[in-house]
Enzyme design. Sequence first.
Site, PDB file in Angstrom:
ATOM      1  N   GLU A   1      -9.946 -29.568 -16.665  1.00  0.00           N
ATOM      2  CA  GLU A   1      -9.902 -28.485 -15.751  1.00  0.00           C
ATOM      3  C   GLU A   1     -11.382 -28.234 -14.878  1.00  0.00           C
ATOM      4  O   GLU A   1     -12.417 -28.918 -15.497  1.00  0.00           O
ATOM      5  CB  GLU A   1      -9.726 -27.220 -16.870  1.00  0.00           C
ATOM      6  CG  GLU A   1      -8.387 -27.189 -17.784  1.00  0.00           C
ATOM      7  CD  GLU A   1      -8.567 -26.141 -18.572  1.00  0.00           C
ATOM      8  OE1 GLU A   1      -9.107 -25.278 -18.828  1.00  0.00           O
ATOM      9  OE2 GLU A   1      -7.627 -26.432 -19.821  1.00  0.00           O
TER      10      GLU A   1
ATOM     11  N   ASP B   1       0.812  -1.086   0.124  1.00  0.00           N
ATOM     12  CA  ASP B   1       0.019   0.016   0.042  1.00  0.00           C
ATOM     13  C   ASP B   1       0.926   1.283   0.067  1.00  0.00           C
ATOM     14  O   ASP B   1       0.563   2.319  -0.762  1.00  0.00           O
ATOM     15  CB  ASP B   1      -1.117   0.015   1.031  1.00  0.00           C
ATOM     16  CG  ASP B   1      -2.021  -1.031   1.059  1.00  0.00           C
ATOM     17  OD1 ASP B   1      -2.228  -1.292  -0.136  1.00  0.00           O
ATOM     18  OD2 ASP B   1      -2.923  -1.342   2.017  1.00  0.00           O
TER      19      ASP B   1
ATOM     20  N   LYS C   1     -21.128 -31.545 -16.202  1.00  0.00           N
ATOM     21  CA  LYS C   1     -21.771 -30.756 -14.967  1.00  0.00           C
ATOM     22  C   LYS C   1     -21.925 -31.884 -13.897  1.00  0.00           C
ATOM     23  O   LYS C   1     -22.499 -32.902 -14.003  1.00  0.00           O
ATOM     24  CB  LYS C   1     -23.180 -30.140 -15.694  1.00  0.00           C
ATOM     25  CG  LYS C   1     -23.077 -29.181 -16.769  1.00  0.00           C
ATOM     26  CD  LYS C   1     -23.035 -27.796 -16.083  1.00  0.00           C
ATOM     27  CE  LYS C   1     -23.593 -26.675 -17.157  1.00  0.00           C
ATOM     28  NZ  LYS C   1     -24.317 -25.604 -16.720  1.00  0.00           N
TER      29      LYS C   1
ATOM     30  N   LYS D   1     -14.434 -26.458 -13.976  1.00  0.00           N
ATOM     31  CA  LYS D   1     -15.418 -25.566 -14.776  1.00  0.00           C
ATOM     32  C   LYS D   1     -15.623 -24.653 -13.735  1.00  0.00           C
ATOM     33  O   LYS D   1     -16.503 -24.899 -12.952  1.00  0.00           O
ATOM     34  CB  LYS D   1     -16.557 -26.266 -15.050  1.00  0.00           C
ATOM     35  CG  LYS D   1     -17.322 -25.513 -16.121  1.00  0.00           C
ATOM     36  CD  LYS D   1     -18.410 -26.200 -16.958  1.00  0.00           C
ATOM     37  CE  LYS D   1     -19.233 -25.426 -17.755  1.00  0.00           C
ATOM     38  NZ  LYS D   1     -20.196 -24.665 -17.286  1.00  0.00           N
TER      39      LYS D   1
HETATM   40  S1  IVH Z   1     -13.158 -23.773 -22.276  1.00  0.00           S
HETATM   41  C1  IVH Z   1     -15.059 -23.317 -26.757  1.00  0.00           C
HETATM   42  N1  IVH Z   1     -12.537 -24.184 -19.790  1.00  0.00           N
HETATM   43  O1  IVH Z   1     -17.845 -22.855 -19.404  1.00  0.00           O
HETATM   44  C2  IVH Z   1     -15.490 -22.958 -25.194  1.00  0.00           C
HETATM   45  N2  IVH Z   1     -14.671 -23.125 -20.396  1.00  0.00           N
HETATM   46  O2  IVH Z   1     -19.581 -23.792 -22.219  1.00  0.00           O
HETATM   47  C3  IVH Z   1     -14.057 -22.779 -24.379  1.00  0.00           C
HETATM   48  N3  IVH Z   1     -15.810 -22.447 -18.276  1.00  0.00           N
HETATM   49  O3  IVH Z   1     -19.351 -20.332 -20.211  1.00  0.00           O
HETATM   50  C4  IVH Z   1     -14.408 -22.956 -23.125  1.00  0.00           C
HETATM   51  N4  IVH Z   1     -14.386 -23.145 -16.967  1.00  0.00           N
HETATM   52  O4  IVH Z   1     -16.971 -19.555 -19.838  1.00  0.00           O
HETATM   53  C5  IVH Z   1     -13.454 -23.692 -20.516  1.00  0.00           C
HETATM   54  N5  IVH Z   1     -11.611 -24.554 -17.612  1.00  0.00           N
HETATM   55  C6  IVH Z   1     -12.549 -24.023 -18.654  1.00  0.00           C
HETATM   56  C7  IVH Z   1     -13.815 -23.196 -17.989  1.00  0.00           C
HETATM   57  C8  IVH Z   1     -14.895 -23.062 -19.084  1.00  0.00           C
HETATM   58  C9  IVH Z   1     -15.535 -22.414 -16.833  1.00  0.00           C
HETATM   59  C10 IVH Z   1     -16.833 -21.876 -18.793  1.00  0.00           C
HETATM   60  C11 IVH Z   1     -17.019 -20.930 -20.071  1.00  0.00           C
HETATM   61  C12 IVH Z   1     -18.359 -21.140 -20.848  1.00  0.00           C
HETATM   62  C13 IVH Z   1     -18.784 -22.540 -20.430  1.00  0.00           C
HETATM   63  C14 IVH Z   1     -18.625 -23.668 -21.600  1.00  0.00           C
END
Ligand code: IVH
Length: 680
Positions: A111, A36, A307, A113
């Site tokens: 990864e 800071d 999911k 989500k």
């Molecule tokens: S790859 C071509 N990796 O999940 C699409 N998406 O439908 C590339 N999301 O709204 C997406 N974590 O924003 C990817 N590790 C991750 C993710 C991720 C969250 C979200 C993304 C999108 C939805 C995929």
Amino acid sequence: MKEIQKQIDDLREKLRECDYHYHVLDRPLISDVEYDRLLHELVALEEQYPQLITPDSPTQRIGGEAVEGFGKVTHQIPMLSLSNAFSEADLYEFDARVQQIAGDHVQYVCELKIDGLATSLLYEGGVFIRGATRGDGVTGEDITQNLRTIRVLPLRLREVQDIMVRGESYLPRAEFARINAERAQKGEPLFANPRNAAAGSLRQLNTAVTAQRKLAFFAYALVQPEGIATTQTQALAQMEQWGFPVNPHYRKCASISEIIEYIRFAESVRKTLPYDIDGVVIKVDSFALQTKLGMTAKSPRFAISYKFTAEQVESRVRGIELSVGRTGAVTPTAVIEPVFLAGTTVSRATLHNEDFIQEKDVRIGDLVVVQKAGDIIPEIIRVVKVERTGTEAPYSMPTVCPVCQMPLVRAEGKVALRCVNPKCPAKQLEALIHFASRGAMNIDGLGEMIIESLVKAGLVQDVADFYALSKEQLLQVDRIGEKSAMNLVQAIDASRRQPFERLLFGLGIRLVGEKAAQTLARHFLTLDRLMKASGEELEGISDIGPKMAESILTYFRDEQKRALLDRLQDYGLRFDTDLVASRALIGDGPFAGKTVVVTGTLAEFSRQQAQAMIEERGGKIANTVSRKTSYVVAGESAGSKLAKAEELIRANPELPLKILNERDFIALLDLQQEVISDRE
Ligand code: IVH
């Protein structure tokens, strides 16, 4: 000056290095206090030499700039969504398809989500230039100023590069809890989950507010340039090198069984993570193979999202409480022993209505399985009947309103028990809360608790009473001080200028939601015309069904409602649609700048209505067909004007003139609606 510039450069460099160690590597270099101190030193220097401020300076995260609205950004590379797998079988199917095209063994990377908002970031020469939301995948919103406030998002990369990176903006759970606690205290509506809160924060017009909501970001895709990495795992490592936070929990998997193992792992850590995840994303690691697999119309074939099934927990029903809503519907809620479920402690679960209680046979004392519907609202899934001891007490709904004691009514074929007493205090309170709420008149500071106090103090009975409140009266109410009284009077005053459609929604006419209010306001343009509308006319509008039409008629037939409307009109509220404003909204819609001739008899609209709708949408009405005419809307038995148009087109095929039958016309109107709702 050179000396100053160097001092500034050094400070920025040092702060960036600290940011990187803190946010990306998770290994702070210096204490918060020391950080800071450096930041303030930089702020002071930049205040003294504002010409040396650059957009990538660490001081630019503070926000404060009010934006007017969000510009559009066209995604040169579309932001696609992923197809979903709901079972292990779906995963095997995905793998089989991939193997078939690969013709070889495939390496995957899994990864987490992250449950936030897809965000696209553009860097030029290593400097953050622009950031956008996904929008419809092709066009998103420019939220650059809001993104700048995200502490973990690098404003300048550790290398000079032109790149486009995509990832997830999200709100850590602890921040979500803090923000909601603050909102509860102010009587403001709560965010349902961190995702909604993140979305709300990123679309804040006041970036200082965004800056206070400590949003975060994980990068998950390197979109441009090609050739820097050959695999997804390399891309993740590269992005981290550049200074982006990358979620550390990714893992290479060589088979579906390894992927399933990863999913188990993700499920097991889900609760312990400081942010929400809603599944696992499985990607083909090799970029060459990704390209070979290509896309379907909506999503890439090289990745799939798995999911999670909704989390369920057991708890015991302690009692059943009733609440009376704005429409008088009485809703039972189970009070359960507090349990932790999908990120929050839950102590209540909805029972929906009388039939639901009967069907599930929920009794007080029962052990029940609870789940969050749509990941938000806790709901009882079933009773664990084997656990019954015989002491559980069956429940029946009361016959009188729990608030006003008047008899409850259950209409034939309906599930809801309703209090029909128009003077029921519970209904009146809910109506007041609805009127002031964000989707309706959006009166800042007029939250649930304040409204309750105003009612208790006898200052407010119906929505028109808000407009008679004085600062002195407000000061008599508990919890309202000098400053908030002043703000409140101002906010109420400002709400007079809210558009007609918001007012219409705020009135709380049964079944008339936000969208229907919008449709009605844009169709009738004035309250007078809406009040005069017949049932037939109402039902003729797309999206307005017979039940809603009936409810609208009932509302306007009510003498008391009419008296209320008169009072609101006297207070200067807006009872007509602002044509200029809506025209500005639709500047590039299909009728903007067009000259239109309406002829013949239309089935759904009178000619005046059709013309009003065209004008409202920015078109100009003409009575004769000429070379300047853009459209001729031709109804039944259209005569000479239609013939003239046909002749003109035949003789001059290059003219932009088009003939629209009623169906084409409605299609264009509907298209227009979409344009409008997209912008809002
Ligand atoms: S790859 C071509 N990796 O999940 C699409 N998406 O439908 C590339 N999301 O709204 C997406 N974590 O924003 C990817 N590790 C991750 C993710 C991720 C969250 C979200 C993304 C999108 C939805 C995929």
